[in-house]
Design a protein around this motif. Structure first.
Motif, PDB file in Angstrom:
ATOM      1  N   GLY A 101       0.969  -1.159  -0.007  1.00 23.95           N
ATOM      2  CA  GLY A 101       0.103  -0.029  -0.061  1.00 23.95           C
ATOM      3  C   GLY A 101       0.576   1.371  -0.176  1.00 23.95           C
ATOM      4  N   PRO A 102      -0.001   2.349   0.126  1.00 26.30           N
ATOM      5  CA  PRO A 102       0.891   3.593  -0.107  1.00 26.30           C
ATOM      6  C   PRO A 102       1.385   4.211   1.069  1.00 26.30           C
ATOM      7  CG  PRO A 102      -1.517   4.232   0.071  1.00 26.30           C
ATOM      8  CD  PRO A 102      -1.430   2.687   0.147  1.00 26.30           C
ATOM      9  N   LEU A 103       2.391   3.390   1.600  1.00 22.40           N
ATOM     10  CA  LEU A 103       3.077   3.609   2.744  1.00 22.40           C
ATOM     11  C   LEU A 103       4.635   3.186   2.633  1.00 22.40           C
ATOM     12  CD1 LEU A 103       2.977   4.019   5.924  1.00 22.40           C
ATOM     13  CD2 LEU A 103       2.822   1.692   6.560  1.00 22.40           C
ATOM     14  N   THR A 104       5.507   4.109   3.127  1.00 21.43           N
ATOM     15  CA  THR A 104       6.966   3.859   2.834  1.00 21.43           C
ATOM     16  C   THR A 104       7.505   3.821   4.476  1.00 21.43           C
ATOM     17  OG1 THR A 104       7.118   4.721   0.960  1.00 21.43           O
ATOM     18  CG2 THR A 104       9.138   5.020   2.286  1.00 21.43           C
ATOM     19  N   MET A 105       8.346   3.167   4.959  1.00 25.97           N
ATOM     20  CA  MET A 105       8.728   3.108   6.201  1.00 25.97           C
ATOM     21  C   MET A 105      10.223   3.448   6.171  1.00 25.97           C
ATOM     22  SD  MET A 105       6.524   0.745   8.556  1.00 25.97           S
ATOM     23  CE  MET A 105       5.716  -0.747   7.714  1.00 25.97           C
ATOM     24  N   ILE A 106      10.944   4.253   7.058  1.00 18.94           N
ATOM     25  CA  ILE A 106      12.097   4.302   7.316  1.00 18.94           C
ATOM     26  C   ILE A 106      12.877   3.460   8.318  1.00 18.94           C
ATOM     27  CG2 ILE A 106      14.124   6.074   7.652  1.00 18.94           C
ATOM     28  CD1 ILE A 106      12.383   7.141   5.324  1.00 18.94           C
ATOM     29  N   PHE A 107      13.707   2.789   8.056  1.00 18.26           N
ATOM     30  CA  PHE A 107      14.647   1.808   9.035  1.00 18.26           C
ATOM     31  C   PHE A 107      16.013   2.268   9.064  1.00 18.26           C
ATOM     32  CE2 PHE A 107      11.109  -0.611   6.972  1.00 18.26           C
ATOM     33  CZ  PHE A 107      10.269  -1.176   8.163  1.00 18.26           C
ATOM     34  N   ASP A 108      16.790   1.695  10.035  1.00 18.11           N
ATOM     35  CA  ASP A 108      18.328   1.617  10.096  1.00 18.11           C
ATOM     36  C   ASP A 108      18.561   0.726   9.022  1.00 18.11           C
ATOM     37  OD1 ASP A 108      18.831   3.305  12.066  1.00 18.11           O
ATOM     38  OD2 ASP A 108      18.281   2.148  13.553  1.00 18.11           O
ATOM     39  N   LYS A 109      19.295   1.075   8.142  1.00 15.94           N
ATOM     40  CA  LYS A 109      19.601   0.118   6.872  1.00 15.94           C
ATOM     41  C   LYS A 109      20.695  -0.745   7.146  1.00 15.94           C
ATOM     42  CE  LYS A 109      23.022   2.592   3.921  1.00 15.94           C
ATOM     43  NZ  LYS A 109      24.098   1.707   4.092  1.00 15.94           N
ATOM     44  N   SER A 110      20.810  -2.040   6.335  1.00 12.67           N
ATOM     45  CA  SER A 110      22.024  -2.668   6.544  1.00 12.67           C
ATOM     46  C   SER A 110      22.918  -2.554   5.390  1.00 12.67           C
ATOM     47  CB  SER A 110      21.456  -4.200   6.262  1.00 12.67           C
ATOM     48  OG  SER A 110      21.003  -4.548   4.690  1.00 12.67           O
ATOM     49  N   ASP A 111      24.105  -3.172   5.506  1.00  8.57           N
ATOM     50  CA  ASP A 111      25.247  -2.697   4.449  1.00  8.57           C
ATOM     51  C   ASP A 111      24.937  -3.130   3.236  1.00  8.57           C
ATOM     52  OD1 ASP A 111      26.393  -1.859   6.628  1.00  8.57           O
ATOM     53  OD2 ASP A 111      27.649  -3.509   7.231  1.00  8.57           O
ATOM     54  N   VAL A 112      23.797  -3.962   2.884  1.00  6.18           N
ATOM     55  CA  VAL A 112      23.341  -4.507   1.611  1.00  6.18           C
ATOM     56  C   VAL A 112      23.133  -3.211   0.813  1.00  6.18           C
ATOM     57  CG1 VAL A 112      21.338  -5.742   0.488  1.00  6.18           C
ATOM     58  CG2 VAL A 112      22.676  -6.645   2.270  1.00  6.18           C
ATOM     59  N   LEU A 113      22.523  -2.128   1.328  1.00  9.52           N
ATOM     60  CA  LEU A 113      21.834  -0.853   0.540  1.00  9.52           C
ATOM     61  C   LEU A 113      23.233  -0.163   0.690  1.00  9.52           C
ATOM     62  CD1 LEU A 113      18.369  -0.448   1.768  1.00  9.52           C
ATOM     63  CD2 LEU A 113      19.241  -1.413  -0.362  1.00  9.52           C
ATOM     64  N   SER A 114      23.588   0.551  -0.366  1.00 13.50           N
ATOM     65  CA  SER A 114      24.870   1.521  -0.502  1.00 13.50           C
ATOM     66  C   SER A 114      24.570   2.817  -0.097  1.00 13.50           C
ATOM     67  CB  SER A 114      25.191   1.560  -1.907  1.00 13.50           C
ATOM     68  OG  SER A 114      24.322   2.234  -2.889  1.00 13.50           O
ATOM     69  N   ASP A 115      25.454   3.875   0.036  1.00 12.96           N
ATOM     70  CA  ASP A 115      25.261   5.088   0.297  1.00 12.96           C
ATOM     71  C   ASP A 115      24.497   6.025  -0.498  1.00 12.96           C
ATOM     72  OD1 ASP A 115      26.117   4.782   2.918  1.00 12.96           O
ATOM     73  OD2 ASP A 115      28.247   5.779   2.232  1.00 12.96           O
ATOM     74  N   ILE A 117      21.901   5.035  -2.504  1.00 14.23           N
ATOM     75  CA  ILE A 117      20.388   5.072  -2.182  1.00 14.23           C
ATOM     76  C   ILE A 117      20.085   5.694  -1.062  1.00 14.23           C
ATOM     77  CG2 ILE A 117      18.772   3.261  -1.307  1.00 14.23           C
ATOM     78  CD1 ILE A 117      19.141   2.300  -3.962  1.00 14.23           C
ATOM     79  N   SER A 118      20.750   5.848  -0.060  1.00 13.84           N
ATOM     80  CA  SER A 118      20.495   6.516   1.121  1.00 13.84           C
ATOM     81  C   SER A 118      20.930   7.925   1.133  1.00 13.84           C
ATOM     82  CB  SER A 118      20.855   5.860   2.372  1.00 13.84           C
ATOM     83  OG  SER A 118      22.309   5.561   2.479  1.00 13.84           O
ATOM     84  N   ALA A 119      21.776   8.320   0.135  1.00  8.62           N
ATOM     85  CA  ALA A 119      22.321   9.633   0.104  1.00  8.62           C
ATOM     86  C   ALA A 119      23.150  10.008   1.301  1.00  8.62           C
ATOM     87  CB  ALA A 119      21.379  10.734   0.117  1.00  8.62           C
ATOM     88  N   GLY A 120      23.958   8.927   1.919  1.00  9.58           N
ATOM     89  CA  GLY A 120      24.903   9.066   3.032  1.00  9.58           C
ATOM     90  C   GLY A 120      24.061   8.928   4.004  1.00  9.58           C
ATOM     91  N   LEU A 121      22.604   8.666   4.285  1.00 10.81           N
ATOM     92  CA  LEU A 121      22.196   8.720   5.536  1.00 10.81           C
ATOM     93  C   LEU A 121      22.139   7.084   6.156  1.00 10.81           C
ATOM     94  CD1 LEU A 121      18.608  10.366   4.883  1.00 10.81           C
ATOM     95  CD2 LEU A 121      20.551  11.402   6.218  1.00 10.81           C
ATOM     96  N   LYS A 122      21.987   7.014   7.535  1.00  9.42           N
ATOM     97  CA  LYS A 122      22.120   5.770   7.945  1.00  9.42           C
ATOM     98  C   LYS A 122      20.966   4.769   8.008  1.00  9.42           C
ATOM     99  CE  LYS A 122      25.786   6.072  11.438  1.00  9.42           C
ATOM    100  NZ  LYS A 122      26.400   7.560  10.914  1.00  9.42           N
ATOM    101  N   THR A 123      19.816   5.247   7.335  1.00  9.14           N
ATOM    102  CA  THR A 123      18.475   4.721   7.213  1.00  9.14           C
ATOM    103  C   THR A 123      18.311   4.632   5.768  1.00  9.14           C
ATOM    104  OG1 THR A 123      17.598   7.109   7.032  1.00  9.14           O
ATOM    105  CG2 THR A 123      17.748   5.961   9.492  1.00  9.14           C
ATOM    106  N   ALA A 124      17.109   3.840   5.634  1.00 13.06           N
ATOM    107  CA  ALA A 124      16.583   3.512   4.256  1.00 13.06           C
ATOM    108  C   ALA A 124      15.237   3.733   4.317  1.00 13.06           C
ATOM    109  CB  ALA A 124      17.061   2.353   3.841  1.00 13.06           C
ATOM    110  N   ALA A 125      14.574   3.995   3.425  1.00 12.85           N
ATOM    111  CA  ALA A 125      13.059   3.968   3.035  1.00 12.85           C
ATOM    112  C   ALA A 125      12.610   2.699   2.252  1.00 12.85           C
ATOM    113  CB  ALA A 125      12.844   5.373   2.266  1.00 12.85           C
ATOM    114  N   ILE A 126      11.717   2.306   2.849  1.00 13.53           N
ATOM    115  CA  ILE A 126      11.329   0.944   2.096  1.00 13.53           C
ATOM    116  C   ILE A 126       9.873   0.971   1.888  1.00 13.53           C
ATOM    117  CG2 ILE A 126      11.445  -1.574   1.976  1.00 13.53           C
ATOM    118  CD1 ILE A 126      14.197  -0.715   2.397  1.00 13.53           C
ATOM    119  N   ARG A 127       9.446   0.432   0.668  1.00 13.07           N
ATOM    120  CA  ARG A 127       7.939   0.403   0.276  1.00 13.07           C
ATOM    121  C   ARG A 127       7.547  -0.896  -0.403  1.00 13.07           C
ATOM    122  NH1 ARG A 127       3.229   2.435  -2.424  1.00 13.07           N
ATOM    123  NH2 ARG A 127       4.059   3.474  -4.666  1.00 13.07           N
ATOM    124  N   PHE A 128       6.239  -1.389  -0.089  1.00 14.71           N
ATOM    125  CA  PHE A 128       5.853  -2.449  -0.705  1.00 14.71           C
ATOM    126  C   PHE A 128       4.485  -2.229  -1.457  1.00 14.71           C
ATOM    127  CE2 PHE A 128       4.346  -7.171   0.520  1.00 14.71           C
ATOM    128  CZ  PHE A 128       4.038  -7.478  -0.582  1.00 14.71           C
TER     129      PHE A 128
END
Ligand code: TXA
Ligand code: MG
Length: 352
Positions: A101-115, A117-128
Protein backbone atom coordinates in the motif's frame (compact mmCIF):
# COMPACT_ATOMS: atom_id res chain seq x y z
CA UNK A 1 21.76 15.12 -27.15
CA UNK A 2 24.79 12.84 -27.17
CA UNK A 3 23.74 10.17 -24.68
CA UNK A 4 20.10 9.85 -25.62
CA UNK A 5 18.65 6.40 -24.95
CA UNK A 6 16.19 4.59 -27.16
CA UNK A 7 13.06 4.50 -24.95
CA UNK A 8 10.65 1.65 -25.55
CA UNK A 9 7.04 2.45 -24.63
CA UNK A 10 4.80 -0.53 -23.87
CA UNK A 11 1.19 -0.80 -22.72
CA UNK A 12 0.04 -3.31 -20.12
CA UNK A 13 -3.54 -3.95 -19.08
CA UNK A 14 -3.32 -4.34 -15.28
CA UNK A 15 -6.21 -6.82 -15.39
CA UNK A 16 -4.58 -9.01 -18.01
CA UNK A 17 -0.84 -8.71 -17.57
CA UNK A 18 1.37 -9.61 -20.51
CA UNK A 19 4.08 -11.79 -18.95
CA UNK A 20 6.44 -11.37 -21.91
CA UNK A 21 6.60 -7.63 -21.38
CA UNK A 22 7.21 -8.10 -17.65
CA UNK A 23 10.04 -10.53 -18.48
CA UNK A 24 11.60 -8.00 -20.82
CA UNK A 25 11.29 -5.24 -18.21
CA UNK A 26 12.82 -7.46 -15.52
CA UNK A 27 15.71 -8.25 -17.85
CA UNK A 28 16.37 -4.53 -18.32
CA UNK A 29 16.41 -4.08 -14.52
CA UNK A 30 18.75 -7.05 -14.09
CA UNK A 31 21.09 -5.66 -16.75
CA UNK A 32 21.42 -2.32 -14.97
CA UNK A 33 18.84 -0.45 -17.05
CA UNK A 34 15.95 1.84 -16.14
CA UNK A 35 12.23 0.97 -16.33
CA UNK A 36 9.37 3.33 -15.52
CA UNK A 37 6.34 1.54 -14.07
CA UNK A 38 3.00 2.48 -12.50
CA UNK A 39 2.25 2.13 -8.80
CA UNK A 40 -0.98 2.88 -6.93
CA UNK A 41 0.43 6.32 -5.98
CA UNK A 42 2.40 7.75 -8.92
CA UNK A 43 4.68 6.34 -11.64
CA UNK A 44 8.16 5.31 -10.45
CA UNK A 45 11.49 5.34 -12.31
CA UNK A 46 13.07 2.04 -11.31
CA UNK A 47 16.50 0.43 -11.23
CA UNK A 48 18.16 -2.45 -9.38
CA UNK A 49 18.65 -1.03 -5.89
CA UNK A 50 21.76 -3.18 -5.41
CA UNK A 51 23.52 -1.81 -8.49
CA UNK A 52 25.11 1.61 -7.88
CA UNK A 53 25.72 2.34 -11.53
CA UNK A 54 22.06 1.71 -12.33
CA UNK A 55 20.97 3.87 -9.40
CA UNK A 56 23.22 6.65 -10.68
CA UNK A 57 21.27 6.62 -13.93
CA UNK A 58 18.07 7.44 -12.02
CA UNK A 59 19.63 10.55 -10.47
CA UNK A 60 20.88 11.61 -13.89
CA UNK A 61 17.61 11.00 -15.75
CA UNK A 62 15.60 12.98 -13.19
CA UNK A 63 18.21 15.67 -12.58
CA UNK A 64 17.80 14.77 -8.90
CA UNK A 65 20.04 16.32 -6.23
CA UNK A 66 22.49 13.68 -4.93
CA UNK A 67 21.53 14.42 -1.32
CA UNK A 68 17.96 13.19 -1.82
CA UNK A 69 17.68 9.47 -0.96
CA UNK A 70 15.55 6.97 -2.92
CA UNK A 71 12.76 4.65 -1.83
CA UNK A 72 13.48 0.94 -2.23
CA UNK A 73 10.49 -1.14 -3.37
CA UNK A 74 9.97 -4.77 -2.35
CA UNK A 75 7.42 -7.31 -3.52
CA UNK A 76 7.44 -9.55 -0.45
CA UNK A 77 7.52 -8.59 3.24
CA UNK A 78 10.34 -11.05 3.95
CA UNK A 79 12.63 -9.15 1.56
CA UNK A 80 12.71 -6.40 4.18
CA UNK A 81 14.96 -8.38 6.53
CA UNK A 82 17.97 -8.28 4.17
CA UNK A 83 17.74 -4.56 3.60
CA UNK A 84 17.44 -3.24 7.15
CA UNK A 85 19.16 -3.73 10.50
CA UNK A 86 16.06 -4.39 12.51
CA UNK A 87 12.32 -4.62 11.96
CA UNK A 88 10.62 -3.17 15.04
CA UNK A 89 7.37 -4.70 16.27
CA UNK A 90 5.34 -1.57 15.47
CA UNK A 91 6.60 -1.67 11.87
CA UNK A 92 5.39 -5.26 11.58
CA UNK A 93 1.99 -4.16 12.82
CA UNK A 94 1.79 -1.31 10.34
CA UNK A 95 2.94 -3.54 7.51
CA UNK A 96 0.30 -6.08 8.48
CA UNK A 97 -2.40 -3.48 7.95
CA UNK A 98 -1.04 -1.23 5.16
CA UNK A 99 1.44 -3.26 3.08
CA UNK A 100 1.14 -3.62 0.20
CA UNK A 101 0.00 0.00 0.00
CA UNK A 102 0.86 3.70 -0.12
CA UNK A 103 3.14 3.59 2.92
CA UNK A 104 6.94 3.95 3.03
CA UNK A 105 8.74 3.14 6.26
CA UNK A 106 12.20 4.37 7.28
CA UNK A 107 14.50 1.86 9.02
CA UNK A 108 18.17 1.68 9.97
CA UNK A 109 19.68 0.32 6.79
CA UNK A 110 21.82 -2.79 6.47
CA UNK A 111 25.12 -2.85 4.56
CA UNK A 112 23.38 -4.45 1.59
CA UNK A 113 22.11 -1.00 0.59
CA UNK A 114 24.72 1.46 -0.59
CA UNK A 115 25.26 5.10 0.37
CA UNK A 116 24.01 6.05 -3.10
CA UNK A 117 20.49 4.92 -2.27
CA UNK A 118 20.43 6.50 1.17
CA UNK A 119 22.34 9.63 0.09
CA UNK A 120 24.77 9.00 2.94
CA UNK A 121 22.09 8.60 5.64
CA UNK A 122 22.20 5.61 8.00
CA UNK A 123 18.57 4.89 7.22
CA UNK A 124 16.66 3.56 4.22
CA UNK A 125 13.11 4.07 2.98
CA UNK A 126 11.26 0.86 2.05
CA UNK A 127 7.88 0.45 0.36
CA UNK A 128 5.76 -2.55 -0.69
CA UNK A 129 3.51 -1.10 -3.42
CA UNK A 130 -0.01 -2.18 -4.28
CA UNK A 131 -0.12 -2.37 -8.06
CA UNK A 132 -0.21 -5.60 -10.04
CA UNK A 133 2.28 -4.42 -12.67
CA UNK A 134 4.77 -3.18 -10.06
CA UNK A 135 4.41 -6.40 -8.07
CA UNK A 136 4.90 -8.62 -11.14
CA UNK A 137 8.02 -6.66 -12.07
CA UNK A 138 9.42 -7.03 -8.54
CA UNK A 139 8.64 -10.75 -8.54
CA UNK A 140 10.13 -11.41 -11.98
CA UNK A 141 13.33 -9.37 -11.45
CA UNK A 142 13.88 -10.84 -7.96
CA UNK A 143 15.53 -7.55 -7.01
CA UNK A 144 14.64 -4.72 -4.67
CA UNK A 145 13.86 -1.80 -7.00
CA UNK A 146 14.88 1.78 -6.21
CA UNK A 147 12.19 4.05 -7.59
CA UNK A 148 11.57 7.73 -7.04
CA UNK A 149 8.65 9.39 -8.78
CA UNK A 150 9.20 9.36 -12.56
CA UNK A 151 9.21 13.11 -13.13
CA UNK A 152 11.98 15.59 -13.81
CA UNK A 153 13.03 16.83 -10.35
CA UNK A 154 10.84 19.70 -9.20
CA UNK A 155 7.92 18.97 -11.52
CA UNK A 156 4.60 17.40 -10.43
CA UNK A 157 4.83 13.61 -10.10
CA UNK A 158 3.44 11.65 -13.06
CA UNK A 159 0.06 9.98 -12.75
CA UNK A 160 -0.18 8.94 -16.42
CA UNK A 161 2.36 7.54 -18.89
CA UNK A 162 1.96 10.71 -21.00
CA UNK A 163 3.47 12.75 -18.13
CA UNK A 164 6.44 10.38 -17.98
CA UNK A 165 6.94 10.63 -21.74
CA UNK A 166 6.94 14.43 -21.43
CA UNK A 167 9.72 14.33 -18.82
CA UNK A 168 11.82 11.24 -19.47
CA UNK A 169 11.63 10.26 -23.14
CA UNK A 170 15.15 9.41 -24.34
CA UNK A 171 16.41 9.11 -20.75
CA UNK A 172 15.12 5.66 -19.74
CA UNK A 173 15.09 2.21 -21.37
CA UNK A 174 11.41 1.39 -20.99
CA UNK A 175 8.17 3.10 -19.98
CA UNK A 176 5.31 0.78 -18.98
CA UNK A 177 1.96 2.45 -19.57
CA UNK A 178 -0.48 0.90 -17.10
CA UNK A 179 -3.11 3.66 -17.20
CA UNK A 180 -3.83 6.33 -14.60
CA UNK A 181 -2.58 5.78 -11.05
CA UNK A 182 -5.18 5.44 -8.31
CA UNK A 183 -4.20 7.79 -5.47
CA UNK A 184 -2.26 10.32 -7.52
CA UNK A 185 -0.01 11.52 -4.66
CA UNK A 186 3.18 9.88 -3.40
CA UNK A 187 3.16 7.47 -0.46
CA UNK A 188 3.16 8.46 3.20
CA UNK A 189 6.74 8.38 4.53
CA UNK A 190 6.98 7.36 8.21
CA UNK A 191 10.18 7.27 10.21
CA UNK A 192 10.10 4.10 12.33
CA UNK A 193 13.50 4.86 13.91
CA UNK A 194 12.20 7.72 16.05
CA UNK A 195 10.73 7.07 19.48
CA UNK A 196 7.25 7.97 18.31
CA UNK A 197 6.76 7.10 14.62
CA UNK A 198 7.02 10.34 12.67
CA UNK A 199 5.39 11.25 9.37
CA UNK A 200 7.97 12.93 7.15
CA UNK A 201 5.65 13.19 4.13
CA UNK A 202 1.86 12.87 4.34
CA UNK A 203 0.19 10.57 1.80
CA UNK A 204 -2.54 7.99 1.22
CA UNK A 205 -2.15 6.36 4.64
CA UNK A 206 -3.14 9.12 7.06
CA UNK A 207 -1.98 9.93 10.60
CA UNK A 208 -5.43 8.83 11.80
CA UNK A 209 -4.89 5.43 10.08
CA UNK A 210 -1.50 4.99 11.76
CA UNK A 211 -2.69 6.04 15.21
CA UNK A 212 -5.46 3.45 14.93
CA UNK A 213 -2.84 0.69 14.62
CA UNK A 214 0.01 2.00 16.79
CA UNK A 215 -1.78 4.26 19.25
CA UNK A 216 0.68 7.08 18.49
CA UNK A 217 2.22 8.93 15.58
CA UNK A 218 3.28 12.51 14.98
CA UNK A 219 4.19 14.83 12.12
CA UNK A 220 7.71 16.08 11.52
CA UNK A 221 7.41 19.69 12.80
CA UNK A 222 8.77 20.89 9.44
CA UNK A 223 5.61 19.79 7.65
CA UNK A 224 3.14 21.40 10.02
CA UNK A 225 4.84 24.75 10.50
CA UNK A 226 5.65 26.94 7.57
CA UNK A 227 8.83 28.10 9.29
CA UNK A 228 11.74 27.81 6.91
CA UNK A 229 14.22 27.54 9.78
CA UNK A 230 12.99 24.04 10.70
CA UNK A 231 14.90 21.56 8.58
CA UNK A 232 12.72 18.66 7.43
CA UNK A 233 13.92 15.14 8.30
CA UNK A 234 13.10 13.99 4.81
CA UNK A 235 15.60 15.62 2.43
CA UNK A 236 13.04 15.72 -0.39
CA UNK A 237 10.74 17.98 1.60
CA UNK A 238 13.20 20.86 1.62
CA UNK A 239 12.95 21.50 -2.12
CA UNK A 240 10.25 23.55 -3.81
CA UNK A 241 8.35 20.81 -5.47
CA UNK A 242 5.44 19.62 -7.51
CA UNK A 243 5.65 22.82 -9.47
CA UNK A 244 4.10 23.53 -12.83
CA UNK A 245 5.71 26.24 -14.97
CA UNK A 246 2.90 28.62 -14.05
CA UNK A 247 2.90 30.64 -10.86
CA UNK A 248 0.54 29.08 -8.30
CA UNK A 249 -1.41 31.08 -5.71
CA UNK A 250 -3.19 29.10 -3.01
CA UNK A 251 -6.29 30.50 -1.26
CA UNK A 252 -7.15 29.35 2.26
CA UNK A 253 -10.20 30.21 4.33
CA UNK A 254 -13.97 29.86 4.21
CA UNK A 255 -15.03 28.50 0.83
CA UNK A 256 -17.30 31.45 0.00
CA UNK A 257 -14.51 33.93 0.83
CA UNK A 258 -12.06 31.95 -1.29
CA UNK A 259 -14.37 32.09 -4.31
CA UNK A 260 -14.91 35.82 -3.96
CA UNK A 261 -11.19 36.58 -3.64
CA UNK A 262 -10.25 34.28 -6.53
CA UNK A 263 -12.72 36.06 -8.84
CA UNK A 264 -11.32 39.44 -7.76
CA UNK A 265 -7.70 38.38 -8.33
CA UNK A 266 -8.56 36.68 -11.63
CA UNK A 267 -9.83 40.00 -12.97
CA UNK A 268 -6.82 41.87 -11.59
CA UNK A 269 -4.32 39.50 -13.26
CA UNK A 270 -6.30 39.57 -16.50
CA UNK A 271 -6.03 43.37 -16.58
CA UNK A 272 -2.27 42.94 -16.22
CA UNK A 273 -2.34 40.89 -19.43
CA UNK A 274 -1.80 37.49 -17.75
CA UNK A 275 -3.48 34.26 -18.83
CA UNK A 276 -5.18 33.09 -15.65
CA UNK A 277 -6.47 29.65 -14.64
CA UNK A 278 -8.63 28.55 -11.73
CA UNK A 279 -8.51 25.18 -9.99
CA UNK A 280 -12.08 24.81 -8.74
CA UNK A 281 -13.96 22.03 -6.94
CA UNK A 282 -17.36 20.42 -7.60
CA UNK A 283 -18.82 22.63 -4.89
CA UNK A 284 -17.53 25.93 -6.31
CA UNK A 285 -17.25 25.35 -10.07
CA UNK A 286 -20.55 27.00 -10.96
CA UNK A 287 -19.57 30.33 -9.38
CA UNK A 288 -16.65 30.96 -11.72
CA UNK A 289 -17.96 32.33 -14.95
CA UNK A 290 -14.48 32.50 -16.44
CA UNK A 291 -12.18 30.89 -19.01
CA UNK A 292 -9.59 28.24 -18.06
CA UNK A 293 -11.37 26.76 -15.04
CA UNK A 294 -10.48 23.14 -14.24
CA UNK A 295 -12.48 21.28 -11.61
CA UNK A 296 -10.06 19.14 -9.59
CA UNK A 297 -12.69 17.08 -7.75
CA UNK A 298 -15.17 16.78 -4.92
CA UNK A 299 -14.48 18.34 -1.51
CA UNK A 300 -16.50 15.56 0.13
CA UNK A 301 -14.44 12.81 -1.59
CA UNK A 302 -10.80 13.88 -1.34
CA UNK A 303 -9.59 10.86 -3.31
CA UNK A 304 -11.05 12.50 -6.43
CA UNK A 305 -8.90 15.57 -5.73
CA UNK A 306 -5.70 13.66 -4.90
CA UNK A 307 -5.97 11.58 -8.04
CA UNK A 308 -6.50 14.59 -10.34
CA UNK A 309 -4.24 17.20 -8.71
CA UNK A 310 -0.90 16.61 -10.47
CA UNK A 311 -2.58 15.89 -13.80
CA UNK A 312 -4.47 19.18 -13.62
CA UNK A 313 -1.37 21.19 -12.67
CA UNK A 314 0.28 19.83 -15.81
CA UNK A 315 -2.86 20.60 -17.86
CA UNK A 316 -2.63 24.28 -16.94
CA UNK A 317 0.92 24.32 -18.32
CA UNK A 318 -0.27 22.78 -21.59
CA UNK A 319 -2.91 25.52 -21.79
CA UNK A 320 -0.20 28.18 -21.48
CA UNK A 321 -1.50 29.56 -18.19
CA UNK A 322 0.67 32.16 -16.41
CA UNK A 323 -1.05 32.16 -13.00
CA UNK A 324 -3.06 29.34 -11.41
CA UNK A 325 -5.46 30.36 -8.63
CA UNK A 326 -6.06 27.26 -6.51
CA UNK A 327 -8.53 26.60 -3.71
CA UNK A 328 -7.26 25.06 -0.46
CA UNK A 329 -9.09 22.04 1.00
CA UNK A 330 -9.74 20.89 4.54
CA UNK A 331 -6.57 19.35 6.02
CA UNK A 332 -8.21 16.29 7.54
CA UNK A 333 -7.44 12.77 6.28
CA UNK A 334 -6.11 12.79 2.72
CA UNK A 335 -6.52 16.60 2.80
CA UNK A 336 -3.23 16.83 4.71
CA UNK A 337 -1.32 15.28 1.78
CA UNK A 338 -3.18 17.36 -0.80
CA UNK A 339 -2.40 20.58 1.07
CA UNK A 340 1.25 19.54 1.59
CA UNK A 341 1.69 19.21 -2.20
CA UNK A 342 -0.33 22.32 -3.01
CA UNK A 343 1.65 24.40 -0.49
CA UNK A 344 4.91 23.22 -2.03
CA UNK A 345 3.68 23.99 -5.53
CA UNK A 346 2.49 27.45 -4.48
CA UNK A 347 4.61 30.58 -4.82
CA UNK A 348 2.27 32.33 -2.45
CA UNK A 349 -0.56 31.48 -0.02
CA UNK A 350 -3.33 33.98 0.63
CA UNK A 351 -5.51 33.61 3.71
CA UNK A 352 -8.93 35.17 3.19
O1 TXA B 1 4.63 6.85 -3.75
C1 TXA B 1 5.85 6.91 -3.73
O2 TXA B 1 6.49 6.90 -2.68
C2 TXA B 1 6.58 7.02 -5.09
C3 TXA B 1 6.35 5.69 -5.83
C4 TXA B 1 7.10 5.63 -7.13
O3 TXA B 1 6.66 4.62 -5.01
N1 TXA B 1 7.96 7.29 -4.89
C5 TXA B 1 8.39 8.51 -4.46
O4 TXA B 1 9.77 8.64 -4.38
O5 TXA B 1 7.66 9.43 -4.21
P1 TXA B 1 10.49 10.05 -4.29
O6 TXA B 1 11.94 9.75 -4.41
O7 TXA B 1 9.93 10.98 -5.27
O8 TXA B 1 10.25 10.51 -2.82
C6 TXA B 1 10.91 9.86 -1.76
C7 TXA B 1 10.89 10.72 -0.54
C8 TXA B 1 11.80 11.91 -0.68
O9 TXA B 1 11.18 13.03 -0.08
C9 TXA B 1 13.03 11.47 0.11
O10 TXA B 1 13.74 12.57 0.63
C10 TXA B 1 12.41 10.62 1.19
O11 TXA B 1 11.35 9.94 0.57
N2 TXA B 1 13.37 9.64 1.75
C11 TXA B 1 13.93 8.59 1.13
N3 TXA B 1 14.78 7.96 1.94
C12 TXA B 1 14.76 8.61 3.13
C13 TXA B 1 15.41 8.43 4.37
N4 TXA B 1 16.29 7.45 4.58
N5 TXA B 1 15.12 9.31 5.36
C14 TXA B 1 14.24 10.30 5.18
N6 TXA B 1 13.58 10.52 4.02
C15 TXA B 1 13.84 9.68 3.00
MG1 MG C 1 9.36 12.73 -6.11
Amino acid sequence: MKDKINTKIVKINPNNIDCDIIKEAAEIINNGGIVVFPTETVYGIGADALNDEAVDKIFKAKGRPQDNPLIVHIGDFDDLYDLVEEVPENAKNLANKYWPGPLTMIFDKSDVLSDKISAGLKTAAIRFPLNKIALELLKESKKPIAAPSANTSGKPSPTEAAHVIEDLMGKVDMIIDGGSTYIGLESTVVDMTSEVPMILRPGGVTIEDIVKVLGECEYDPAIIKSNEKIIPKSPGQKYRHYSPKAKVILYKGLVENIVEKIIEDYEKFELEGKTVGIMSTDQTHKYYNKKNVICVGDRTNLLTISSNLFRDLRKFDQMGIDVILAEAVNEEGLGKAIMNRLSKAANKTIIV
